[in-house]
Design an enzyme around this catalytic site. Structure first.
Site, short mmCIF file in Angstrom:
data_model
loop_
_atom_site.label_atom_id
_atom_site.label_comp_id
_atom_site.label_asym_id
_atom_site.label_seq_id
_atom_site.Cartn_x
_atom_site.Cartn_y
_atom_site.Cartn_z
N TYR A 290 -1.96 -0.34 11.07
CA TYR A 290 -2.09 -1.04 9.77
C TYR A 290 -0.87 -0.76 8.90
O TYR A 290 -0.21 -1.69 8.40
CB TYR A 290 -3.37 -0.60 9.06
CG TYR A 290 -3.38 -0.93 7.57
CD1 TYR A 290 -3.45 -2.26 7.14
CD2 TYR A 290 -3.28 0.07 6.60
CE1 TYR A 290 -3.43 -2.58 5.79
CE2 TYR A 290 -3.27 -0.24 5.25
CZ TYR A 290 -3.33 -1.56 4.84
OH TYR A 290 -3.31 -1.87 3.51
N THR B 149 0.82 -1.21 0.00
CA THR B 149 0.00 0.00 0.00
C THR B 149 0.86 1.26 0.00
O THR B 149 2.00 1.24 0.46
CB THR B 149 -0.89 0.00 1.26
OG1 THR B 149 -1.55 1.24 1.39
CG2 THR B 149 -0.07 -0.24 2.52
N ASP B 150 0.26 2.36 -0.47
CA ASP B 150 0.96 3.66 -0.40
C ASP B 150 1.05 4.18 1.03
O ASP B 150 1.83 5.08 1.33
CB ASP B 150 0.29 4.70 -1.31
CG ASP B 150 -1.16 5.00 -0.95
OD1 ASP B 150 -1.70 4.37 -0.02
OD2 ASP B 150 -1.77 5.88 -1.62
N GLU B 151 0.25 3.59 1.95
CA GLU B 151 0.22 4.11 3.33
C GLU B 151 1.56 3.93 4.04
O GLU B 151 1.81 4.57 5.06
CB GLU B 151 -0.89 3.45 4.13
CG GLU B 151 -2.26 3.72 3.55
CD GLU B 151 -3.41 3.56 4.54
OE1 GLU B 151 -3.17 3.47 5.74
OE2 GLU B 151 -4.56 3.54 4.06
N LYS C 22 2.13 -3.25 7.43
CA LYS C 22 2.42 -3.43 5.99
C LYS C 22 3.88 -3.03 5.70
O LYS C 22 4.57 -3.69 4.92
CB LYS C 22 1.46 -2.59 5.12
CG LYS C 22 0.01 -3.05 5.13
CD LYS C 22 -0.22 -4.44 4.51
CE LYS C 22 0.04 -4.49 3.02
NZ LYS C 22 -0.36 -5.81 2.45
P1 NAD Z 1 -9.72 -7.25 2.20
O1 NAD Z 1 -9.74 -6.95 3.66
O2 NAD Z 1 -10.92 -6.99 1.38
O3 NAD Z 1 -9.33 -8.79 1.97
C1 NAD Z 1 -8.33 -9.43 2.70
C2 NAD Z 1 -8.46 -10.93 2.46
O4 NAD Z 1 -7.43 -11.58 3.20
C3 NAD Z 1 -9.79 -11.52 2.93
O5 NAD Z 1 -10.31 -12.41 1.99
C4 NAD Z 1 -9.40 -12.24 4.22
O6 NAD Z 1 -10.24 -13.37 4.50
C5 NAD Z 1 -7.98 -12.68 3.90
N1 NAD Z 1 -7.19 -12.90 5.13
C6 NAD Z 1 -7.07 -12.07 6.19
N2 NAD Z 1 -6.30 -12.64 7.13
C7 NAD Z 1 -5.88 -13.83 6.63
C8 NAD Z 1 -5.03 -14.86 7.14
N3 NAD Z 1 -4.48 -14.78 8.35
N4 NAD Z 1 -4.83 -15.95 6.37
C9 NAD Z 1 -5.39 -16.06 5.13
N5 NAD Z 1 -6.22 -15.11 4.63
C10 NAD Z 1 -6.45 -14.01 5.37
O7 NAD Z 1 -8.46 -6.47 1.64
P2 NAD Z 1 -8.25 -5.72 0.24
O8 NAD Z 1 -8.75 -4.34 0.36
O9 NAD Z 1 -8.71 -6.59 -0.84
O10 NAD Z 1 -6.65 -5.64 0.22
C11 NAD Z 1 -5.88 -6.72 -0.31
C12 NAD Z 1 -4.40 -6.36 -0.20
O11 NAD Z 1 -4.14 -5.18 -0.94
C13 NAD Z 1 -3.93 -6.10 1.23
O12 NAD Z 1 -2.65 -6.65 1.37
C14 NAD Z 1 -3.90 -4.58 1.33
O13 NAD Z 1 -2.95 -4.17 2.26
C15 NAD Z 1 -3.53 -4.21 -0.09
N6 NAD Z 1 -4.01 -2.88 -0.55
C16 NAD Z 1 -5.33 -2.54 -0.41
C17 NAD Z 1 -5.76 -1.31 -0.91
C18 NAD Z 1 -7.20 -0.88 -0.83
O14 NAD Z 1 -7.52 0.25 -1.17
N7 NAD Z 1 -8.12 -1.72 -0.39
C19 NAD Z 1 -4.85 -0.44 -1.55
C20 NAD Z 1 -3.50 -0.85 -1.64
C21 NAD Z 1 -3.10 -2.08 -1.16
O1 DAU Z 2 -4.16 4.01 0.46
C1 DAU Z 2 -4.40 2.64 0.38
C2 DAU Z 2 -5.24 2.20 1.58
O2 DAU Z 2 -6.55 2.68 1.35
C3 DAU Z 2 -5.23 0.68 1.78
O3 DAU Z 2 -3.93 0.26 2.08
C4 DAU Z 2 -6.19 0.29 2.90
O4 DAU Z 2 -6.26 -1.13 2.99
C5 DAU Z 2 -7.56 0.83 2.56
O5 DAU Z 2 -8.46 0.53 3.61
C6 DAU Z 2 -7.51 2.35 2.32
O6 DAU Z 2 -7.21 3.04 3.57
P1 DAU Z 2 -7.95 4.40 3.98
O7 DAU Z 2 -7.89 4.55 5.44
O8 DAU Z 2 -7.49 5.54 3.14
O9 DAU Z 2 -9.47 4.03 3.47
P2 DAU Z 2 -10.90 4.25 4.14
O10 DAU Z 2 -11.90 3.88 3.11
O11 DAU Z 2 -11.00 3.62 5.49
O12 DAU Z 2 -10.96 5.82 4.35
C7 DAU Z 2 -10.79 6.72 3.26
C8 DAU Z 2 -10.85 8.14 3.83
O13 DAU Z 2 -12.18 8.41 4.27
C9 DAU Z 2 -9.96 8.35 5.03
O14 DAU Z 2 -9.44 9.68 4.98
C10 DAU Z 2 -10.90 8.22 6.23
C11 DAU Z 2 -12.21 8.75 5.67
N1 DAU Z 2 -13.46 8.14 6.22
C12 DAU Z 2 -13.55 6.78 6.22
C13 DAU Z 2 -14.68 6.17 6.68
C14 DAU Z 2 -14.79 4.66 6.71
C15 DAU Z 2 -14.49 8.95 6.65
O15 DAU Z 2 -14.41 10.18 6.61
N2 DAU Z 2 -15.62 8.34 7.09
C16 DAU Z 2 -15.77 6.98 7.15
O16 DAU Z 2 -16.83 6.49 7.60
#
Ligand code: NAD
Ligand code: DAU
Length: 352
Positions: free
Chosen positions: A158, A133-135, A162
């Site tokens: 988180y 992730t970019d975080e 990562k």
């Molecule tokens: P998600 O939470 O939707 O899915 C995570 C999956 O991992 C689920 O299916 C869960 O059951 C599985 N999992 C969790 N713990 C586990 C364990 N101990 N063993 C096996 N499986 C397990 O997550 P996502 O949003 O699809 O993100 C997927 C990946 O991409 C993550 O590594 C996250 O850090 C990265 N990522 C997410 C975003 C985003 O915006 N969502 C952006 C950049 C990177």
């Molecule tokens: O940047 C990549 C990341 O983006 C991934 O690595 C994470 O897995 C993914 O969850 C996401 O993280 P964020 O914290 O940016 O996403 P989230 O959707 O939780 O929140 C987006 C923005 O919105 C953040 O600034 C918090 C704000 N927010 C979020 C929720 C859930 C609100 O204002 N209200 C809300 O109810």
């Protein structure tokens, strides 16, 4: 064992991004065996893959990557040649409530996979692609973009977990020559997104006329990318990225949270036949997230210049498709908004 060209272990394939990656690989590469290894936590849902579950090149294994023995058994059972590692605890708010699950899955689970790959791959052509992730880069001021050279500065449990896994990935490359690749992506949105994250939560609450909780002033900035474009970037990097390199993935698409939610309200007023402004009246400012990162923005020029990847659609197109998907997949939404998610929703949002 069989005639497959590669036997790829995709971890977290039942989650949001993982399910898009699994679907894409299954359809584009019938000559690859795709083994989806997922613990099926609250975020994992096999209903994300009903359209592909009967394909001949698909297998599912319910395992916890924290269990080293289980990881070893899957590797041996399928003679795994490659890993695309997405399994993680992914929600920042949950990491603030309880960091230990993040340490276990994101750090220990990742090291279990790295160690098992190292022990099994003594020679031959292999790839361990770690999806990050970019975080990990922390929080930006008003200007500038994250590049692959930006120093790591994680600020939430988180992102710290990562960042730690990213460091282990690179340590296994430098120390043991494990053939790793890494990608660091910005915020994704799209179909099958679990409705604890901003966009699917807002779509759900707008549809049901519930308050729309905006943390703080709503001026935090995120850089949004359509999930299918992230899946295409992973496919590209997995095949053509250089070993030992990381690639940033993003869409140069920055929005403050409040601008984004207002846009979504307008879009959904049109789609639901409501008066303009009706949904925006649901916006409610709530207590800010602890340690809330101000701004993320990705420079993806390395990926574009080296590998020719670009996002395929605009944010406006992607968001419209996403809203349509949520409105026409009510059964999926109802299932995931019941059970453990509901309890969490009550705790986080006081039942609003
Ligand atoms: P998600 O939470 O939707 O899915 C995570 C999956 O991992 C689920 O299916 C869960 O059951 C599985 N999992 C969790 N713990 C586990 C364990 N101990 N063993 C096996 N499986 C397990 O997550 P996502 O949003 O699809 O993100 C997927 C990946 O991409 C993550 O590594 C996250 O850090 C990265 N990522 C997410 C975003 C985003 O915006 N969502 C952006 C950049 C990177
Ligand atoms: O940047 C990549 C990341 O983006 C991934 O690595 C994470 O897995 C993914 O969850 C996401 O993280 P964020 O914290 O940016 O996403 P989230 O959707 O939780 O929140 C987006 C923005 O919105 C953040 O600034 C918090 C704000 N927010 C979020 C929720 C859930 C609100 O204002 N209200 C809300 O109810």
């Amino acid at each position: 064992m069989d005639n497959f060209d590669r036997r790829i272990l995709v971890t977290g394939g039942a989650g949001f991004i993982g399910s898009h990656v699994v679907r894409r690989l299954l359809k584009n590469y019938p000559n690859y065996l795709i083994v989806n290894a997922d613990k099926l936590t609250y975020a994992g849902n096999l209903a994300n893959l009903t359209d592909v579950q009967k394909l001949k090149n698909y297998r599912f294994e319910k395992i916890d990557i924290v269990n080293l023995q289980a990881v070893k058994e899957v590797f041996q059972k399928y003679h795994i040649t490659d890993v695309i590692h997405l399994a993680a605890e992914s929600h920042v708010d949950r990491s603030i409530e309880g960091p230990m699950e993040f340490v276990m899955t994101n750090v220990v689970g990742s090291v279990n996979l790295l160690q098992t790959a190292k022990d099994n791959w003594k020679s031959g052509d292999h790839v361990f692609h770690h999806v990050s992730t970019d975080e990990v880069y922390g929080s930006l001021g008003h200007t500038g973009l994250f590049t692959e050279k930006t120093s790591y500065d994680p600020r939430s449990p988180y992102s710290a977990s990562k960042a730690s896994s990213d460091h282990f990935v690179m340590a296994f490359y430098h120390t043991y020559n494990l053939p790793v690749k890494m990608s660091n992506c910005s915020n994704n949105y799209g179909s099958h997104h679990f409705p604890e994250k901003l966009i699917p939560l807002m779509i759900h609450n707008i549809q049901h006329k519930k308050p729309l909780p905006i943390y703080g002033k709503g001026d935090n900035i995120r850089d949004w990318l359509w999930v299918e474009d992230h899946a295409s970037a992973i496919e590209t990097i997995f095949h053509h990225g250089r070993i030992g390199e990381s690639y940033n993935v993003g869409g140069l698409n920055e929005w403050t949270n409040i601008e984004l939610v207002n846009y979504l309200c307008q879009l959904m007023d049109e789609k639901l036949g409501r008066n303009n402004g009706e949904s925006a009246s649901l916006i409610t400012y709530v207590t800010d997230r602890a340690g809330h990162d101000k701004r993320y923005a990705i420079d993806a020029s390395k990926l574009e210049n080296e590998l020719g990847w670009k996002p395929s659609i605009t944010f406006e197109e992607g968001l419209s498709k996403t809203v349509d998907w949520f409105l026409s997949n009510q059964e999926w939404v109802d299932k995931v908004t019941s059970g453990s998610y509901k309890e969490y929703y009550e705790i986080m949002y006081g039942g609003r």
